[in-house]
Enzyme design. Sequence first.
Site, PDB file in Angstrom:
ATOM      1  N   LYS A 146       0.828  -1.209   0.000  1.00 22.02           N
ATOM      2  CA  LYS A 146       0.000   0.000   0.000  1.00 22.02           C
ATOM      3  C   LYS A 146       0.861   1.257   0.000  1.00 22.02           C
ATOM      4  O   LYS A 146       0.627   2.197  -0.756  1.00 22.02           O
ATOM      5  CB  LYS A 146      -0.924   0.029   1.233  1.00 22.02           C
ATOM      6  CG  LYS A 146      -1.864  -1.161   1.336  1.00 22.02           C
ATOM      7  CD  LYS A 146      -2.753  -1.068   2.557  1.00 22.02           C
ATOM      8  CE  LYS A 146      -2.023  -1.111   3.888  1.00 22.02           C
ATOM      9  NZ  LYS A 146      -1.300  -2.372   4.171  1.00 22.02           N
ATOM     10  N   ARG A 160      -9.820   0.507   8.686  1.00 20.10           N
ATOM     11  CA  ARG A 160      -9.495  -0.888   8.972  1.00 20.10           C
ATOM     12  C   ARG A 160     -10.581  -1.585   9.759  1.00 20.10           C
ATOM     13  O   ARG A 160     -10.441  -2.774  10.064  1.00 20.10           O
ATOM     14  CB  ARG A 160      -8.209  -0.942   9.807  1.00 20.10           C
ATOM     15  CG  ARG A 160      -6.936  -0.944   8.997  1.00 20.10           C
ATOM     16  CD  ARG A 160      -5.799  -0.637   9.948  1.00 20.10           C
ATOM     17  NE  ARG A 160      -4.668  -1.469   9.741  1.00 20.10           N
ATOM     18  CZ  ARG A 160      -3.515  -1.025   9.219  1.00 20.10           C
ATOM     19  NH1 ARG A 160      -3.392   0.209   8.821  1.00 20.10           N
ATOM     20  NH2 ARG A 160      -2.501  -1.829   9.098  1.00 20.10           N
ATOM     21  N   ARG A 205      11.751  -6.022   4.371  1.00 23.57           N
ATOM     22  CA  ARG A 205      11.639  -4.553   4.394  1.00 23.57           C
ATOM     23  C   ARG A 205      12.693  -3.959   5.324  1.00 23.57           C
ATOM     24  O   ARG A 205      12.943  -4.460   6.419  1.00 23.57           O
ATOM     25  CB  ARG A 205      10.249  -4.140   4.870  1.00 23.57           C
ATOM     26  CG  ARG A 205      10.126  -2.617   5.023  1.00 23.57           C
ATOM     27  CD  ARG A 205       8.717  -2.136   5.061  1.00 23.57           C
ATOM     28  NE  ARG A 205       7.933  -2.714   6.141  1.00 23.57           N
ATOM     29  CZ  ARG A 205       6.630  -2.549   6.272  1.00 23.57           C
ATOM     30  NH1 ARG A 205       5.948  -1.830   5.402  1.00 23.57           N
ATOM     31  NH2 ARG A 205       5.987  -3.115   7.274  1.00 23.57           N
ATOM     32  N   ARG A 255      11.666  -2.442  10.752  1.00 27.01           N
ATOM     33  CA  ARG A 255      10.589  -1.835  11.542  1.00 27.01           C
ATOM     34  C   ARG A 255      10.312  -2.735  12.737  1.00 27.01           C
ATOM     35  O   ARG A 255      10.286  -3.962  12.582  1.00 27.01           O
ATOM     36  CB  ARG A 255       9.339  -1.705  10.660  1.00 27.01           C
ATOM     37  CG  ARG A 255       8.633  -0.372  10.824  1.00 27.01           C
ATOM     38  CD  ARG A 255       7.593  -0.167   9.779  1.00 27.01           C
ATOM     39  NE  ARG A 255       6.334  -0.835  10.095  1.00 27.01           N
ATOM     40  CZ  ARG A 255       5.225  -0.715   9.383  1.00 27.01           C
ATOM     41  NH1 ARG A 255       5.226   0.049   8.296  1.00 27.01           N
ATOM     42  NH2 ARG A 255       4.124  -1.328   9.721  1.00 27.01           N
ATOM     43  N   ARG A 279      -0.317  -9.344  13.048  1.00 29.57           N
ATOM     44  CA  ARG A 279      -0.870  -8.309  12.155  1.00 29.57           C
ATOM     45  C   ARG A 279      -1.700  -8.943  11.041  1.00 29.57           C
ATOM     46  O   ARG A 279      -2.763  -8.442  10.687  1.00 29.57           O
ATOM     47  CB  ARG A 279       0.266  -7.463  11.564  1.00 29.57           C
ATOM     48  CG  ARG A 279       0.869  -6.506  12.599  1.00 29.57           C
ATOM     49  CD  ARG A 279       2.202  -5.963  12.145  1.00 29.57           C
ATOM     50  NE  ARG A 279       2.129  -5.213  10.918  1.00 29.57           N
ATOM     51  CZ  ARG A 279       3.171  -5.017  10.098  1.00 29.57           C
ATOM     52  NH1 ARG A 279       4.354  -5.524  10.389  1.00 29.57           N
ATOM     53  NH2 ARG A 279       3.033  -4.303   9.011  1.00 29.57           N
TER      54      ARG A 279
END
Length: 223
Positions: free
Chosen positions: A13, A88, A124, A157, A168
């Site tokens: 996203k 969400r 990431r 992160r 998540r």
Amino acid sequence: MRIILFGAPGSGKGTQGEILEKRTGFPRISTGDLLRLAVRRKTALGLRAEADMAAGRLVSDEIVIGLVRERIAEADCLGGYILDGFPRTVAQADALAAMDGGRRELVLGIEVDPEILVARLSGRRVCPSCQAVYHLVAQPPARPGVCDACGAVLVQRPDDGADVVRTRIAVYLETTAPLKDYYRRKGVYRPVAAGGAIEEIAREIGAVLDAETGGLISGGARA
Ligand code: AP5
């Protein structure tokens, strides 16, 4: 116009949102980014959100809705905006409709197989200084481990560790994924197959946008 980027954690996203922001001229509003900024600044709101974010749980609707309400009231959102990571929950979607209901809405469903999500999130790396986002394989920096934009050392992160990623994704499947039907019923949901390369997905999103707006918002024009 309002464009909502809807998808699981790690679906891309943010990556597509940055491309879309340049393409449309609409500001990208990421609730994850707004919350991380509040956490870094140790604001009262950041202190309330921090534990939930670290554990991979959703932050309360009240906090997130308040953030979005303030942000979309700013002048740069008048002509249109892109939401990344919001709504969400059904309560967030209802609140959005109530606070800015008259606006044309397009929900881009960034659809990716679950096993790809884990590969994207575990690879990431982010810049702790300028917040640029990289991927070890798909979007590596020129010098390994160093931010191209500002030279800082890249980090993972805190919520990209394997355990938190599992939480998540579970939270997404249980609480957020049902919103797909919410937006399908409104007739504004458009799926985008997002398992391929970044540029390929950006082209597909561009094609959806062109089809929806007759090319009106390509190249920075507003609709
Ligand atoms: P948030 O920051 O929104 O996290 P998320 O939704 O889990 O999404 P991510 O940022 O992890 O992934 P992304 O889809 O943007 O993927 P990206 O483009 O980076 O939220 C964090 C937390 O804040 C939540 O857990 C919650 O606690 C809280 N929160 C936020 N909003 C909330 C809300 N509305 N309500 C309640 N709580 C909220 O891509 C991932 C990686 O893959 C990158 O490395 C990228 O380079 C790479 N990549 C991207 N596209 C491709 C591709 N096509 N091929 C290969 N690699 C790719």
